[in-house]
Design an enzyme around this catalytic site. Structure first.
Site, PDB file in Angstrom:
ATOM      1  N   HIS A  32      10.760   8.936 -27.455  1.00 24.96           N
ATOM      2  CA  HIS A  32       9.694   9.793 -26.916  1.00 24.96           C
ATOM      3  C   HIS A  32       9.934  11.267 -27.246  1.00 24.96           C
ATOM      4  O   HIS A  32       9.056  11.964 -27.752  1.00 24.96           O
ATOM      5  CB  HIS A  32       9.611   9.598 -25.397  1.00 24.96           C
TER       6      HIS A  32
ATOM      7  N   HIS B  37       2.594  16.859 -26.426  1.00 30.06           N
ATOM      8  CA  HIS B  37       2.361  15.452 -26.096  1.00 30.06           C
ATOM      9  C   HIS B  37       1.070  14.899 -26.675  1.00 30.06           C
ATOM     10  O   HIS B  37       0.970  13.689 -26.892  1.00 30.06           O
ATOM     11  CB  HIS B  37       2.363  15.258 -24.569  1.00 30.06           C
TER      12      HIS B  37
ATOM     13  N   GLU C  83      12.353  17.854 -24.140  1.00 34.50           N
ATOM     14  CA  GLU C  83      11.582  18.243 -22.956  1.00 34.50           C
ATOM     15  C   GLU C  83      12.102  19.563 -22.374  1.00 34.50           C
ATOM     16  O   GLU C  83      11.328  20.375 -21.863  1.00 34.50           O
ATOM     17  CB  GLU C  83      11.641  17.133 -21.910  1.00 34.50           C
TER      18      GLU C  83
ATOM     19  N   ASN D 173       2.421  19.145 -20.862  1.00 40.43           N
ATOM     20  CA  ASN D 173       2.090  18.203 -21.930  1.00 40.43           C
ATOM     21  C   ASN D 173       2.085  18.871 -23.295  1.00 40.43           C
ATOM     22  O   ASN D 173       1.562  18.313 -24.259  1.00 40.43           O
ATOM     23  CB  ASN D 173       0.722  17.560 -21.668  1.00 40.43           C
TER      24      ASN D 173
ATOM     25  N   LYS E  18       9.204  22.835 -13.980  1.00 39.31           N
ATOM     26  CA  LYS E  18       8.244  21.751 -13.775  1.00 39.31           C
ATOM     27  C   LYS E  18       7.918  21.580 -12.291  1.00 39.31           C
ATOM     28  O   LYS E  18       6.763  21.334 -11.917  1.00 39.31           O
ATOM     29  CB  LYS E  18       8.788  20.443 -14.355  1.00 39.31           C
TER      30      LYS E  18
ATOM     31  N   ARG F 261      -0.887  21.881 -14.564  1.00 39.76           N
ATOM     32  CA  ARG F 261       0.125  20.865 -14.868  1.00 39.76           C
ATOM     33  C   ARG F 261      -0.038  20.303 -16.277  1.00 39.76           C
ATOM     34  O   ARG F 261       0.887  19.726 -16.838  1.00 39.76           O
ATOM     35  CB  ARG F 261       0.077  19.743 -13.825  1.00 39.76           C
TER      36      ARG F 261
ATOM     37  N   GLU G  26      -2.625  17.339 -11.597  1.00 37.19           N
ATOM     38  CA  GLU G  26      -2.901  17.610 -12.999  1.00 37.19           C
ATOM     39  C   GLU G  26      -4.372  17.943 -13.247  1.00 37.19           C
ATOM     40  O   GLU G  26      -5.042  17.340 -14.085  1.00 37.19           O
ATOM     41  CB  GLU G  26      -2.487  16.402 -13.862  1.00 37.19           C
TER      42      GLU G  26
ATOM     43  N   ARG H   9       0.815  -1.231   0.000  1.00 34.90           N
ATOM     44  CA  ARG H   9       0.000   0.000   0.000  1.00 34.90           C
ATOM     45  C   ARG H   9       0.847   1.279   0.000  1.00 34.90           C
ATOM     46  O   ARG H   9       0.386   2.331   0.410  1.00 34.90           O
ATOM     47  CB  ARG H   9      -0.977   0.011   1.177  1.00 34.90           C
TER      48      ARG H   9
ATOM     49  N   LYS I 290       4.462  11.256 -11.153  1.00 33.74           N
ATOM     50  CA  LYS I 290       3.616  10.435 -12.020  1.00 33.74           C
ATOM     51  C   LYS I 290       4.290   9.084 -12.232  1.00 33.74           C
ATOM     52  O   LYS I 290       5.466   9.019 -12.585  1.00 33.74           O
ATOM     53  CB  LYS I 290       3.440  11.102 -13.387  1.00 33.74           C
TER      54      LYS I 290
ATOM     55  N   HIS J 282       2.308  11.910 -28.465  1.00 36.72           N
ATOM     56  CA  HIS J 282       2.032  10.566 -27.951  1.00 36.72           C
ATOM     57  C   HIS J 282       1.369   9.696 -29.010  1.00 36.72           C
ATOM     58  O   HIS J 282       1.624   8.484 -29.084  1.00 36.72           O
ATOM     59  CB  HIS J 282       1.136  10.647 -26.710  1.00 36.72           C
TER      60      HIS J 282
END
Length: 1616
Positions: free
Chosen positions: A286, A270, A189, A267, A249, A263, A259, A125, A147, A274
């Protein structure tokens, strides 16, 4: 604490991000002292572990105390980031009894960080973890923010959690071992973060790319950089860049951890990136995909009117500076097989699954300027807007511009921008350039000047101002091995050729190389090079004479007197003028060669030089006072003005002004007027005003108001020499100019009143394309007539209403072509402009400005919806229309094959010899006798250039056999292979010699033919991209097709069919690929295991029944002379070619070309990779459809094959014979991803040890097939235990046959065995098939189809259903769940039609249905589809039997006008028959048929054997009347008399009698007795052919023709 100076960044209120160099001791000490634990677990991958794991182990061992230190190493790559990968780590932790106090350290790139973070978030957990990223991408992006996620087949990062690490340690020293590509990957990035947040940081990234790259390319020693005192300036810069990006960031994450809005900004790039990555991974990284995504999303913002082109240009330049791709056309992307899947629809579909989206609405981060976003979150953007940006083509929606009266400025002048850049770079001091054009061309010029270290460039005012710090003429040779790439930038190429002579060398052997794309390598630069060489410069051509690439010695420009031919391009003149002040001596430049082209551009150069401090003097003739073409340029150095404002581009201004003219609206262009330096500024006054426009022009503005729509005047005569680039705009306006020209411009030679004659533009033939030819070809598509002149063209205007709509304009990668035809698109509906991005050369935001500033709606168009998609040997995104060029020895059959190919493609055939004779008005033999061979070769090469220029699309061009004798012609042919196919026609040399012994039209060689053949063979091979082997073994001695036994299914495939297959395949018009590869179908291939397939050829039809392709195991082939050799073997290429050609003449099925080595389970030597790939390239040249390549081969070799494979598909294979490969393990996943990235089809083969292995395989296939980027997968297990996998496999299952000498692999089954097994497993339910009609008791159809079902192991049954009408019985049959299909015969072929849901086009035109096919709709419901195969049976019978000399029948005869006659007429029309004679006793019935086929030229005849107007005798005769209704007795009155004159065609032909009985009808008997070279076809043969097609339509399987025809003929003979 270990001494290390770290830079700390705060996130979520904690300084938990620590940045520095050589931090491993610091990391371990910090973790053990501040995160006490009983167990520390470090997870990494094999790549990183091999470099850094031992150092971490040593540090932990020295500091851990009582704690345990465990290390777990996983496979590298995205495939580990999966549910299975996560479970493996969790199982390891549990196995080692890790508890909740465990601290997990993630050491690696983004995959490790995401995966390990998600494990930490869920294990017990949630346990503590630490990020230690080792790639730049992970440092600045994935490690920061908490993330964590894993991938699924449905997309990336869709399952995960937010789980913040305790620490993020950024050790920049790790980057020293990072490959340069990975560093660029991470810089994407960094650029992204600066672009959305910090313009100052972005500006630093723009200007310091070289320094930043240098920082990672210089390894530190003795842990330099760990402390501030030992840190170099390069390290300081690198750390600053990384920490700065992380800081942004971290700030955003602190404000919006989960997000919910802000946030989303990180992206940027992206959403689209993506989607691209989902298709291209793992071949593209990427960051590379995000780089393209950023550029495209910036274009979306520009399209919305939110972002300026200046900002888009800055972003593009910055990304390129770090070696990142910026478009989908980047060669690194375009060359990938997966790139063919980058359709707009697919990308939009993938974008649906995005965490930022709100339901179906897509969200994109929209920039408003560099350093700021439009909203503090992602913005909802409509699909239509995204599609417009992604589409490769555009469509202007006709209408009145809504922004009229329009007031706008065009981008900065390309001509002035390039000159200003060069002047300022060569000058002293700083110059601020305003209104510089932000385009491909200016970017090329800036990049080149940077490579030459000639100047420093910086941006001000948000990119609106370029600050140039001049280098005063000091230039250096680029770094070792670096070529200056100029794309298709002609201005830059011409200017820089002279600039490179000014370069100073460090060593004597240094040279500067400038090169460009394929078109640039065709554009002339010879006159400039000649002038510089004559002046003492050392310049070498590296490829073609007179064109780039050039190697230039830094010898300096001597100066003094220079002579230059200036009749081709004024840019040559400007090039020398601009550099002349830096010559060793003052320059006197004398222009020679007649009329100087584009004098205004020379004047522009001189005026600008004066502004920069150098005054050029032009000589005057003392007697006449006229200016001479002699210029004196003093020595000196340019002095940069503090500021230079660049005029708007006058050539570009012609397009919005022309839109005003053609739509009757008003447009004002600011910054261009009568005071302009540019010749094209005269366009409004000298072109638009005479066409009927109202023009108001001041010194700085031009306003045009067009006449009412359709009222433009023709121009008559117009000399556009001062504004040559504007002729394209004038041409499209002239196309719709229907009013007579002004009296003073009217042509006096009797030309049409709507004629516009444009002259003075000869130089436009050597621009980005041959623009004159381009305009002629593209205007022709609209139905506009033109004529080409020596120095221009004539355009004959037509009313707008008469121009064709729906035209797709090919732009030849030329910005001016695209923009000119967008003007025409404003009034002509559905005009598609292909290659829309070519406008980026001068007006990148043209399409956006058309909509936002002019007010015309623009739609994106995906060309795949207009053209067939296909790959090609050269980069292309549509089925190629590029002309086919044929080369080969005289006598090889180029004309015969070429005419056949042109006929099958629907293209035009051009014989170079005929063109030569027409041009020179003499025969080739006579020309050579008079002028000699060298003169002929020069003239022949000139013809070649003209043909490739004038017939570049939709032609088959046959060249003379000696075209390869000169290096210039060979260079032209080799260059053309990048655009279109060059096919070498190969024929046995003995046959060639026999032919040449009889031929008299060409001159004798003067040497033995065999010697000529030997000399030319390597040249043919060097110049061709394909080979077509015209073996005459398929012809009999009399020139006709060799006889085959017509009482059995034909086994000899005609030359006609092989030509059709080959040329349709290599051009991409109809690639010969297996249709059953489609999703939801099953496909099979037969493995041929013969050492020599020749003995098997008679049985090929039997062995291939039901299958979709044939695998030729090349490694098992043995040349007859080597049969006795044992062990590994390399078959000779010539022998392999013979085997393929022999097979081609027996079957049209696609071939799979396979070479297996010993270790791969075959017979090819393991270490003969070079020889294997030579064979693979042979397969490509021969047009083999599938090539099986093991992924264990060297990747570079595979990539080379990919780049050249044409329309062939690659099967990327992996075989594991060990039995240790587990279908649920990581290795097989990795092999799948590798194969997926390389092949069109993936093939994985393992070995089953137990039955469960087959179910594990099945689950694996189901999982990978669920992914959005899924490709066809062949997955099987070998061995008897693996037979279940062969049954369940749906894609290209390998099958054997009892006639084969051996199975290709253990456990193989036959096609029939697999069908039987599928039926028993419930995967192939039995179906019922019927024949509907009356009377049908004696029909051959049940025999035909039931024999086929039985032969293929299919569980179906074909039955008769004889009824008096189409009633309830038939309705019940066709709606029954077990209905498989039906044949329909007389009298129900029309009555059945109301019961059907859809008809084929063929059935609709013929007006009859003979085949009913049940199909499933997408929702699972039944659709009954009607087809007609009667015409196919007739057509195939004709094509198989026609004499080879008859390409398309001039005339054909049909006797009878019943229902079958309809199918016969349709078949003849499809064959291309020019005239169809129709005879029927009842004329009214015949007239009904004529009316039913208005597109066919049908002539009714009243007497057989008499042809109207002495027309040609038919070469095809088809009788559709009963045999009893015909007679050979001229005295008979109760039957139709058949005269001998029916068969008078000298070439012979084919006669078909559709009557089934008797076996020899009167018509066939007459043909046999009196018809010379006539082939007879019985009605039963046509029945068989149409039945074969029916069977294929119902089952998707090729009918076993040999078995079926033998059974049918046997039954027929018994009943005859």
């Amino acid at each position: 604490m270990t001494e290390a100076n770290v830079r700390k960044v705060s996130i979520l209120g904690k300084e938990s991000i620590h940045c520095g160099f050589h931090l491993i001791p610091y990391i371990v000490q910090t973790v053990t002292e501040t995160l006490p634990s009983s167990t520390y677990v470090l997870v990494t991958d094999t790549n990183v572990g091999n470099i850094h794991l031992s150092a971490f182990q040593a540090e932990f061992e020295s500091r851990k105390g009582n704690a345990r230190f465990l290390a777990y190493v996983i496979a590298p790559g995205e495939t580990s980031k999966s549910r299975e990968g996560k479970a493996e780590i969790e199982d390891y932790l549990l196995l080692n009894k890790c508890t909740r106090d465990t601290v997990i350290l993630a050491l690696g790139g983004g995959v490790i960080g995401d995966l390990v973070g998600f494990v930490a978030a869920t294990f017990m957990r949630g346990v503590r973890f630490v990020q230690i990223p080792t790639t730049l991408l992970a440092m600045v992006d994935s490690s920061v923010g908490g993330k964590t996620a894993i991938d699924t087949p449905h997309g990336k990062n869709l399952i995960g959690a937010f789980w913040q690490p305790e620490y993020i340690f950024i050790d920049a020293a790790f980057l020293e071992t990072l490959p340069a590509r990975e560093f660029s990957n991470g810089m994407a990035e960094v650029i992204k973060t600066a672009a959305i947040w910090d313009e100052t940081e972005f500006a630093a990234l723009e200007s310091r790319a070289a320094e930043i790259f240098a920082a990672i390319q210089t390894p530190s020693v003795n842990f330099a950089g760990r402390t501030e005192a030992t840190r170099s300036p390069a390290q300081q810069l690198l750390l600053s860049v990384i920490a700065g990006s992380i800081g942004v960031k971290a700030h955003i994450v602190t404000i919006d951890e989960r997000e919910t809005g802000l946030r989303n900004l990180v992206n940027f790039g992206h959403t689209i990136g993506h989607a691209i990555e989902a298709i291209l991974t793992p071949a593209m990284l990427h960051g590379e995909c995000v780089a393209v995504g950023m550029n495209l999303e910036a274009e979306v913002a520009r399209q919305l009117g939110v972002l300026s082109q200046v900002a888009v240009g800055r972003l593009t330049r910055c990304l390129k500076a770090y070696n990142l791709p910026v478009s989908l056309s980047d060669p690194r992307i375009a060359s990938l097989p997966a790139a063919r899947s980058l359709s707009v629809s697919k990308l939009l579909d993938i974008m649906k699954i995005d965490k930022k989206n709100s339901g179906p609405q897509k969200k994109i981060v929209i920039l408003s300027r560099i350093g700021a976003t439009y909203e503090p979150k992602a913005t909802v953007v409509a699909d239509k807007v995204i599609a417009k940006t992604l589409s490769e083509a555009a469509k202007v929606i006709p209408g009145t511009p809504s922004k009229s009266p329009i007031r706008m400025a065009t981008p900065g002048s390309k001509s002035i921008s390039n000159r200003a850049l060069l002047l300022a770079a060569l000058g002293t001091g700083t110059c601020r350039l305003k209104n510089l054009l932000h385009s491909d061309d200016t970017q090329v010029m800036m990049n080149a000047l940077v490579e030459l270290q000639g100047a420093k460039f910086d941006w001000e005012d948000g990119g609106e101002t370029l600050v140039v710090s001049g280098g005063a003429g000091a230039l250096s040779v680029p770094r070792e091995g670096k070529e200056i790439y100029l794309g298709n930038a002609g201005t830059a190429a011409r200017f820089l050729t002279t600039v490179c002579t000014l370069v100073q060398a460090q060593r004597a052997d240094q040279r500067t190389v400038i090169t460009g794309n394929a078109r640039m390598k065709q554009r002339p630069i010879g006159p400039l090079v000649d002038a510089l060489r004559a002046n003492g410069s050392s310049i070498d051509y590296l490829e073609s004479q007179g064109c780039l690439p050039l190697s230039i010695a830094p010898a300096g420009l001597k100066g003094a007197h220079i002579q230059l031919a200036a009749s081709v391009s004024s840019q040559y003149v400007s090039s020398i003028l601009l550099c002349a002040p830096y010559a060793a001596e003052p320059v006197t430049l004398e222009l020679t060669g007649g009329q100087v082209i584009s004098q205004p551009y020379i004047d522009m150069t001189i005026a600008m030089m004066k502004t920069f401090g150098i005054a050029v003097e032009r000589e005057t003739d003392p007697e006449t006072g006229r200016l001479r073409d002699v210029y004196r340029i003093p020595k000196g150095t340019y002095r940069n003005p503090p500021e230079y404002h660049i005029e708007s581009d006058a050539s570009s201004a012609t397009y919005p002004l022309a839109i005003a003219a053609i739509t009757g609206t008003t447009c004002t262009i600011t910054n261009i007027g009568s005071a302009s330096l540019q010749g094209d500024a005269r366009f409004a006054r000298e072109v638009l005003e005479p066409m009927g426009c109202t023009v108001v022009q001041t010194a700085t503005e031009t306003t045009v108001t067009g006449p009412p729509v359709g009222q433009l005047r023709a121009l008559g005569l117009v000399d556009m020499e001062p504004m040559t680039d504007a002729f394209l705009t004038a041409s499209v306006l002239a196309a719709v100019a229907t009013q007579p020209s002004l009296p003073e411009r009217t042509l006096q030679d009797g030309s049409r009143p709507t004629t516009t004659r444009i002259i003075g533009i000869a130089n436009q033939r050597v621009k980005e394309c041959n623009r004159i030819k381009a305009m002629i070809d593209e205007l022709a598509k609209f139905g506009v007539e033109t004529s080409e002149l020596d120095d221009g063209l004539e355009v004959y205007g037509k009313p707008i209403s008469e121009l064709k709509q729906g035209v797709s304009v090919h732009c030849y990668d030329d910005h001016r072509v695209a923009m000119a035809f967008s003007v025409l698109g404003s009034v002509i509906k559905d005009t598609i402009i292909e290659e829309k991005r070519c406008v980026e050369k001068t007006w990148p935001n043209w399409w956006d400005d058309l909509e936002n500033k002019i007010g015309l709606e623009i739609e994106g168009v995906e060309l795949s919806s207009v053209h067939d998609i296909a790959s090609a040997s050269r980069p292309t995104e549509e089925a190629s229309q590029a002309s086919v060029v044929l080369i080969g020895m005289r006598g090889s059959g180029k004309t015969f094959i070429g005419e056949l190919a042109a006929s099958t493609l629907g293209w035009q055939f051009v014989d170079a010899d005929a063109v030569f004779e027409e041009k020179h008005q003499t025969g080739v033999r006579e020309f050579v006798q008079k002028n000699g061979w060298p003169a002929f070769r020069d003239a022949e090469t000139e013809i070649l250039q003209e043909l490739l220029s004038q017939h570049s699309r939709g032609h088959v061009i046959s060249l003379g056999g000696g075209i390869v004798e000169t290096s210039k012609a060979r260079d032209i042919l080799k260059a053309y292979t990048q655009k279109g196919p060059v096919v070498h026609i190969v024929r046995e040399i003995d046959e060639v010699i026999n032919y040449l012994g009889e031929e008299t039209a060409r001159p004798a060689y003067g040497e033995p033919i065999i010697e000529v053949f030997k000399r030319r063979q390597p040249w043919f091979a060097e110049c061709c991209s394909y080979e077509f082997v015209n073996y005459t073994g398929v012809l009999s001695s009399n020139g006709g097709l060799a006889e085959d036994d017509m009482k059995t299914a034909p086994t000899l495939m005609s030359v006609r069919d092989e030509v059709s297959r080959f040329f349709n395949h290599i051009t991409g018009q109809k690639p010969n690929l297996a249709p059953n590869m489609a999703k939801g179908r099953r496909s099979y291939f037969l493995c041929l295991t013969y050492p020599d397939i020749t003995p098997a050829l008679p049985h090929i039809q039997d062995m291939t029944a039901g299958i979709d392709a044939i695998e030729l195991r090349v490694d098992l082939l043995r040349s007859p002379k080597d049969f006795d050799k044992i062990g590994p073997y390399i078959p000779p290429t010539s022998y392999v070619t013979e085997q393929i050609v022999a097979l081609r003449h027996k079957t049209a099925l696609p071939l799979i070309f396979t070479v297996r080595t010993i270790s791969q389970g075959g017979q090819f030597p393991d270490h003969a990779e070079k020889e294997a790939f030579e064979l693979f390239f042979t397969a490509v040249r021969l047009g083999v459809e599938y090539i099986d390549v093991e992924i264990s081969w060297t990747e570079k070799n595979i990539q080379d094959l990919l780049a050249r494979k044409g329309h062939s598909q690659l099967i990327a294979s992996w075989h594991d014979w060990s039995g240790n490969m587990h279908w649920d393990g990581k290795p097989v996943e990795a092999k799948y991803r590798l194969a997926h990235g390389l092949g069109d089809i993936v093939k994985l083969v393992g070995k089953a040890n137990e039955l469960e292995d087959n179910f594990a395989l099945h689950r694996f296939v189901q999982r990978v097939q669920a992914a959005p980027d899924a490709k066809p997968v062949i997955a099987i297990n070998m061995g008897v235990e693996g037979q279940m996998s062969r049954i369940l496999n749906s894609t290209f299952s390998p099958v054997t046959h009892p006639l084969l000498p051996s199975k290709a692999a253990p456990g193989q089954l036959s096609f029939a065995q697999i069908q039987t097994a599928l039926h028993l497993l419930g995967q192939l339910p039995a179906k019922k098939f019927y024949l509907f009609g009356t009377p049908i008791a004696h029909s051959m159809s049940p025999t035909l189809h039931n024999t086929a079902f039985e032969a293929l192991g299919l569980p179906h049954r074909y039955e008769l259903m004889e009824t008096t009408a189409v009633g309830e019985e038939i309705k019940a049959a066709i709606t029954s769940p077990d209905f498989g299909g039906a044949s329909v015969t007389i009298p129900f072929k029309r009555d059945i039609m109301p019961l059907l849901d859809a008809l084929s086009e063929d059935a609709e035109v013929i007006g009859a249905v003979n085949t009913v096919i049940p199909q499933k709709r997408e929702d699972g419901s039944l659709l009954l589809y009607g087809e007609n195969t009667d015409w196919r049976g007739i057509l195939h019978s004709i094509r198989r039997s026609l004499p080879h000399t008859v390409l398309k029948p001039e005339a054909a005869l049909i006797i009878g006008a019943g229902g079958t006659s309809r199918a016969a007429i349709y078949a003849l029309w499809k064959l291309g028959t020019k005239t169809v004679y129709l005879f029927n006793r009842t004329r009214a019935s015949a007239e009904t048929l004529v009316a039913a086929f208005p597109e066919v030229q049908i002539k009714l005849i009243d007497e057989l054997g008499v042809w109207p107007n002495d027309g040609p005798a038919p070469t095809v005769i088809i009788s559709t009347v009963p045999a009893s209704a015909t007679t050979l007795d001229s005295a008979a009155t109760d039957a139709l008399y058949l005269p001998r004159s029916l068969f008078s065609a000298p070439a012979g032909g084919v006669v078909i009698d559709m009557a089934y009985k008797p076996a020899e009808t009167p018509l066939l008997a007459l043909a046999t007795n009196v018809g010379k070279n006539w082939r007879t076809v019985m009605g039963v043969e046509v029945l068989l052919e149409q039945g074969y097609h029916q069977f294929n339509l119902w089952t998707g399987r090729h009918c076993p023709k040999s078995i079926v025809s033998e059974r049918v003929w046997k039954v027929y003979s018994m009943s005859a």
